[in-house]
Design a protein around this motif. Structure first.
Motif, mmCIF file in Angstrom:
data_model
loop_
_atom_site.group_PDB
_atom_site.id
_atom_site.type_symbol
_atom_site.label_atom_id
_atom_site.label_comp_id
_atom_site.label_asym_id
_atom_site.label_seq_id
_atom_site.Cartn_x
_atom_site.Cartn_y
_atom_site.Cartn_z
ATOM 1 N N ARG A 17 14.355 -14.454 -0.176
ATOM 2 C CA ARG A 17 13.784 -13.207 -0.674
ATOM 3 C C ARG A 17 13.821 -13.216 -2.192
ATOM 4 O O ARG A 17 14.803 -13.637 -2.780
ATOM 5 N N CYS A 18 12.773 -12.698 -2.795
ATOM 6 C CA CYS A 18 12.806 -12.451 -4.225
ATOM 7 C C CYS A 18 11.809 -11.353 -4.543
ATOM 8 O O CYS A 18 10.863 -11.125 -3.808
ATOM 9 N N CYS A 19 12.045 -10.656 -5.623
ATOM 10 C CA CYS A 19 11.186 -9.533 -5.965
ATOM 11 C C CYS A 19 11.228 -9.315 -7.467
ATOM 12 O O CYS A 19 12.299 -9.313 -8.049
ATOM 13 N N VAL A 20 10.071 -9.180 -8.072
ATOM 14 C CA VAL A 20 9.989 -8.853 -9.490
ATOM 15 C C VAL A 20 8.858 -7.863 -9.707
ATOM 16 O O VAL A 20 7.928 -7.792 -8.920
ATOM 17 N N ALA A 21 8.946 -7.091 -10.763
ATOM 18 C CA ALA A 21 7.863 -6.177 -11.120
ATOM 19 C C ALA A 21 7.048 -6.817 -12.234
ATOM 20 O O ALA A 21 7.561 -7.051 -13.321
ATOM 21 N N VAL A 22 5.828 -7.144 -11.955
ATOM 22 C CA VAL A 22 4.932 -7.764 -12.938
ATOM 23 C C VAL A 22 3.549 -7.152 -12.783
ATOM 24 O O VAL A 22 3.258 -6.522 -11.764
ATOM 25 N N PRO A 23 2.665 -7.337 -13.742
ATOM 26 C CA PRO A 23 1.306 -6.801 -13.604
ATOM 27 C C PRO A 23 0.624 -7.299 -12.334
ATOM 28 O O PRO A 23 0.873 -8.402 -11.866
ATOM 29 N N VAL A 42 5.588 -10.121 2.055
ATOM 30 C CA VAL A 42 5.693 -8.675 1.930
ATOM 31 C C VAL A 42 5.583 -8.364 0.445
ATOM 32 O O VAL A 42 6.281 -8.964 -0.373
ATOM 33 N N THR A 43 4.681 -7.444 0.096
ATOM 34 C CA THR A 43 4.530 -7.056 -1.300
ATOM 35 C C THR A 43 4.951 -5.600 -1.450
ATOM 36 O O THR A 43 4.484 -4.736 -0.715
ATOM 37 N N LEU A 44 5.836 -5.353 -2.398
ATOM 38 C CA LEU A 44 6.366 -4.011 -2.598
ATOM 39 C C LEU A 44 5.433 -3.214 -3.503
ATOM 40 O O LEU A 44 5.271 -3.525 -4.676
ATOM 41 N N THR A 45 4.832 -2.187 -2.929
ATOM 42 C CA THR A 45 3.815 -1.418 -3.635
ATOM 43 C C THR A 45 4.386 -0.550 -4.745
ATOM 44 O O THR A 45 3.681 -0.230 -5.705
ATOM 45 N N ASP A 46 5.647 -0.183 -4.653
ATOM 46 C CA ASP A 46 6.248 0.659 -5.677
ATOM 47 C C ASP A 46 7.126 -0.127 -6.645
ATOM 48 O O ASP A 46 7.884 0.442 -7.422
ATOM 49 N N CYS A 47 6.989 -1.451 -6.636
ATOM 50 C CA CYS A 47 7.749 -2.302 -7.556
ATOM 51 C C CYS A 47 6.819 -3.164 -8.398
ATOM 52 O O CYS A 47 7.206 -4.223 -8.889
ATOM 53 N N THR A 48 5.587 -2.735 -8.534
ATOM 54 C CA THR A 48 4.612 -3.428 -9.368
ATOM 55 C C THR A 48 3.951 -2.405 -10.280
ATOM 56 O O THR A 48 4.040 -1.210 -10.049
ATOM 57 N N ALA A 49 3.301 -2.897 -11.309
ATOM 58 C CA ALA A 49 2.615 -1.993 -12.230
ATOM 59 C C ALA A 49 1.398 -2.693 -12.808
ATOM 60 O O ALA A 49 1.347 -3.909 -12.887
ATOM 61 N N THR A 50 0.432 -1.903 -13.190
ATOM 62 C CA THR A 50 -0.738 -2.413 -13.889
ATOM 63 C C THR A 50 -1.101 -1.425 -14.986
ATOM 64 O O THR A 50 -0.392 -0.427 -15.170
ATOM 65 N N THR A 51 -2.165 -1.676 -15.705
ATOM 66 C CA THR A 51 -2.467 -0.861 -16.878
ATOM 67 C C THR A 51 -3.139 0.467 -16.564
ATOM 68 O O THR A 51 -3.138 1.360 -17.402
ATOM 69 N N ALA A 58 -6.187 0.143 -6.456
ATOM 70 C CA ALA A 58 -7.048 -0.913 -5.908
ATOM 71 C C ALA A 58 -6.215 -2.091 -5.402
ATOM 72 O O ALA A 58 -6.490 -2.651 -4.338
ATOM 73 N N ALA A 59 -5.188 -2.455 -6.150
ATOM 74 C CA ALA A 59 -4.335 -3.578 -5.741
ATOM 75 C C ALA A 59 -3.512 -3.228 -4.505
ATOM 76 O O ALA A 59 -3.506 -3.969 -3.520
ATOM 77 N N THR A 60 -2.824 -2.093 -4.551
ATOM 78 C CA THR A 60 -1.888 -1.775 -3.468
ATOM 79 C C THR A 60 -2.582 -1.366 -2.175
ATOM 80 O O THR A 60 -2.031 -1.567 -1.097
ATOM 81 N N THR A 61 -3.779 -0.808 -2.264
ATOM 82 C CA THR A 61 -4.478 -0.392 -1.039
ATOM 83 C C THR A 61 -5.575 -1.366 -0.644
ATOM 84 O O THR A 61 -6.160 -1.211 0.423
ATOM 85 N N GLY A 62 -5.832 -2.357 -1.477
ATOM 86 C CA GLY A 62 -6.892 -3.320 -1.189
ATOM 87 C C GLY A 62 -6.370 -4.732 -1.062
ATOM 88 O O GLY A 62 -5.989 -5.178 0.020
ATOM 89 N N THR A 63 -6.300 -5.423 -2.190
ATOM 90 C CA THR A 63 -5.984 -6.848 -2.162
ATOM 91 C C THR A 63 -4.598 -7.171 -1.622
ATOM 92 O O THR A 63 -4.407 -8.225 -1.032
ATOM 93 N N PHE A 64 -3.621 -6.294 -1.820
ATOM 94 C CA PHE A 64 -2.283 -6.576 -1.288
ATOM 95 C C PHE A 64 -2.354 -6.788 0.222
ATOM 96 O O PHE A 64 -1.678 -7.658 0.769
ATOM 97 N N GLY A 65 -3.158 -6.011 0.909
ATOM 98 C CA GLY A 65 -3.272 -6.102 2.360
ATOM 99 C C GLY A 65 -4.003 -7.335 2.852
ATOM 100 O O GLY A 65 -3.905 -7.693 4.022
ATOM 101 N N TRP A 66 -4.732 -7.998 1.968
ATOM 102 C CA TRP A 66 -5.452 -9.208 2.373
ATOM 103 C C TRP A 66 -4.501 -10.383 2.578
ATOM 104 O O TRP A 66 -4.748 -11.249 3.410
ATOM 105 N N THR A 72 6.744 -0.089 0.700
ATOM 106 C CA THR A 72 7.611 0.348 -0.391
ATOM 107 C C THR A 72 8.958 -0.366 -0.291
ATOM 108 O O THR A 72 9.304 -0.934 0.757
ATOM 109 N N ALA A 73 9.722 -0.288 -1.359
ATOM 110 C CA ALA A 73 11.059 -0.887 -1.356
ATOM 111 C C ALA A 73 11.939 -0.243 -0.284
ATOM 112 O O ALA A 73 12.691 -0.940 0.403
ATOM 113 N N ASP A 74 11.832 1.068 -0.121
ATOM 114 C CA ASP A 74 12.622 1.743 0.907
ATOM 115 C C ASP A 74 12.236 1.276 2.309
ATOM 116 O O ASP A 74 13.095 1.118 3.177
ATOM 117 N N GLU A 75 10.944 1.066 2.538
ATOM 118 C CA GLU A 75 10.503 0.565 3.850
ATOM 119 C C GLU A 75 11.059 -0.827 4.115
ATOM 120 O O GLU A 75 11.465 -1.138 5.237
#
Length: 82
Positions: A17-23, A42-51, A58-66, A72-75
């Motif tokens: 397991r590993c997790c980082v917050a990056v763009p 598994v991609t954590l939707t609340d541990c990433t950020a963009t501009t 778009a990322a968390t509801t689109g491409t992440f699911g592909w 979320t981290a809690d999930e």
């Protein structure tokens, strides 16, 4: 750099397991590479950020699911506690 990459079963205690917050662009690239290498990602939707808010949505509801199972981290904590 990597997203929460879990292989082969995210509930297995010995899974790496590993997790980082990056763009979002970096997360998407890494998540896709892990997916293409056969990892169950598994991609954590609340541990990433963009501009922008639109880009994040778009990322968390689109491409992440592909290429991963977005959550979320809690999930993820809840799932690993089982």
């Amino acid at each position: 750099m990597c997203v929460a990459g879990l292989h082969p079963d995210p509930r297995t205690a010995l899974s790496p397991r590993c997790c980082v917050a990056v763009p979002a662009g970096c997360v998407e690239s890494t998540m896709r590479t892990a997916y293409e290498k056969g990892y169950n990602v598994v991609t954590l939707t609340d541990c990433t950020a963009t501009t922008t808010e639109e880009g994040q949505k778009a990322a968390t509801t689109g491409t992440f699911g592909w290429f991963s199972l977005p959550m979320t981290a809690d999930e993820l904590k809840e799932m690993l506690a089982v």
